[in-house]
Design a protein around this motif. Sequence first.
Motif, short mmCIF file in Angstrom:
data_model
loop_
_atom_site.label_atom_id
_atom_site.label_comp_id
_atom_site.label_asym_id
_atom_site.label_seq_id
_atom_site.Cartn_x
_atom_site.Cartn_y
_atom_site.Cartn_z
N MET A 269 23.10 77.85 56.45
CA MET A 269 22.62 77.05 57.54
C MET A 269 23.26 75.67 57.51
O MET A 269 23.56 75.09 58.55
CB MET A 269 21.10 76.95 57.46
N MET A 270 23.47 75.13 56.34
CA MET A 270 24.00 73.77 56.23
C MET A 270 25.40 73.65 56.81
O MET A 270 25.80 72.58 57.25
CB MET A 270 23.97 73.30 54.78
N SER A 271 26.14 74.74 56.86
CA SER A 271 27.50 74.68 57.40
C SER A 271 27.51 74.35 58.90
O SER A 271 28.54 73.96 59.43
CB SER A 271 28.24 75.99 57.15
N GLN A 272 26.38 74.50 59.57
CA GLN A 272 26.30 74.22 61.01
C GLN A 272 26.14 72.74 61.33
O GLN A 272 26.28 72.34 62.47
CB GLN A 272 25.13 75.00 61.64
N TYR A 273 25.84 71.93 60.31
CA TYR A 273 25.64 70.50 60.54
C TYR A 273 26.98 69.76 60.49
O TYR A 273 27.88 70.13 59.75
CB TYR A 273 24.71 69.92 59.47
N SER A 274 27.05 68.69 61.26
CA SER A 274 28.25 67.84 61.26
C SER A 274 28.31 67.05 59.96
O SER A 274 27.44 67.16 59.10
CB SER A 274 28.21 66.88 62.45
N GLU A 275 29.31 66.20 59.84
CA GLU A 275 29.46 65.39 58.64
C GLU A 275 28.42 64.28 58.54
O GLU A 275 28.14 63.79 57.46
CB GLU A 275 30.87 64.80 58.56
N SER A 276 27.84 63.87 59.66
CA SER A 276 26.81 62.82 59.63
C SER A 276 25.62 63.23 60.51
O SER A 276 25.34 62.61 61.52
CB SER A 276 27.38 61.49 60.08
N PRO A 277 24.90 64.30 60.10
CA PRO A 277 23.82 64.83 60.93
C PRO A 277 22.52 64.07 60.77
O PRO A 277 22.29 63.35 59.79
CB PRO A 277 23.66 66.25 60.39
N THR A 278 21.65 64.26 61.75
CA THR A 278 20.28 63.75 61.71
C THR A 278 19.36 64.91 62.06
O THR A 278 19.60 65.65 63.00
CB THR A 278 20.08 62.61 62.73
N LEU A 279 18.29 65.05 61.28
CA LEU A 279 17.26 66.05 61.54
C LEU A 279 15.95 65.33 61.78
O LEU A 279 15.53 64.51 60.96
CB LEU A 279 17.11 66.99 60.35
N GLN A 280 15.32 65.62 62.91
CA GLN A 280 14.00 65.05 63.22
C GLN A 280 12.98 66.16 63.03
O GLN A 280 12.92 67.08 63.84
CB GLN A 280 13.97 64.53 64.66
N TRP A 281 12.21 66.10 61.94
CA TRP A 281 11.19 67.12 61.65
C TRP A 281 9.89 66.62 62.24
O TRP A 281 9.39 65.57 61.86
CB TRP A 281 11.06 67.29 60.15
N VAL A 282 9.33 67.38 63.18
CA VAL A 282 8.13 66.94 63.90
C VAL A 282 6.93 67.75 63.42
O VAL A 282 6.93 68.97 63.50
CB VAL A 282 8.31 67.11 65.43
N GLY A 283 5.93 67.07 62.92
CA GLY A 283 4.69 67.71 62.51
C GLY A 283 4.68 68.18 61.06
O GLY A 283 5.72 68.45 60.47
N GLY A 284 3.48 68.24 60.52
CA GLY A 284 3.29 68.74 59.16
C GLY A 284 3.65 67.73 58.09
O GLY A 284 4.04 66.59 58.37
N PRO A 285 3.55 68.15 56.83
CA PRO A 285 3.78 67.24 55.72
C PRO A 285 5.23 66.79 55.55
O PRO A 285 5.49 65.80 54.85
CB PRO A 285 3.31 68.03 54.49
N LEU A 286 6.16 67.47 56.18
CA LEU A 286 7.57 67.09 56.06
C LEU A 286 8.05 66.24 57.23
O LEU A 286 9.24 65.93 57.33
CB LEU A 286 8.45 68.34 55.94
N ALA A 287 7.14 65.86 58.12
CA ALA A 287 7.51 65.09 59.32
C ALA A 287 8.29 63.84 58.95
O ALA A 287 7.96 63.13 58.00
CB ALA A 287 6.27 64.71 60.11
#
Length: 89
Positions: free
Chosen positions: A1-19
């Motif tokens: 899955m990580m191969s799909q991210y660009s060299e400078s990605p951002t992930l916005q995790w919405v909800g739950g303890p990992l938000a």
Amino acid sequence: MMSQYSESPTLQWVGGPLAGKYQGKDKIQAVWQKFIKAQAPMETAITNVKSTTPLQGTETVKALITFSNVKTKIPVDYTLVYKSVSGHS
């Protein structure tokens, strides 16, 4: 899955303890590992995949991803935004 991210990605995790907002491959990989470890063993099902027509250097892909184990099912509305960087998609 990580191969799909660009060299400078951002992930916005919405909800739950990992938000939160995670920037960079290392931080994104770490949060996914926490999620997987907490839910393991886990299966995934991907449905309702839709993409937009590219506009002004961006394209959006949306899908419903259901993570499941023997205890629970976690439906996730997953959105990826692809942006052109220096003329490259």
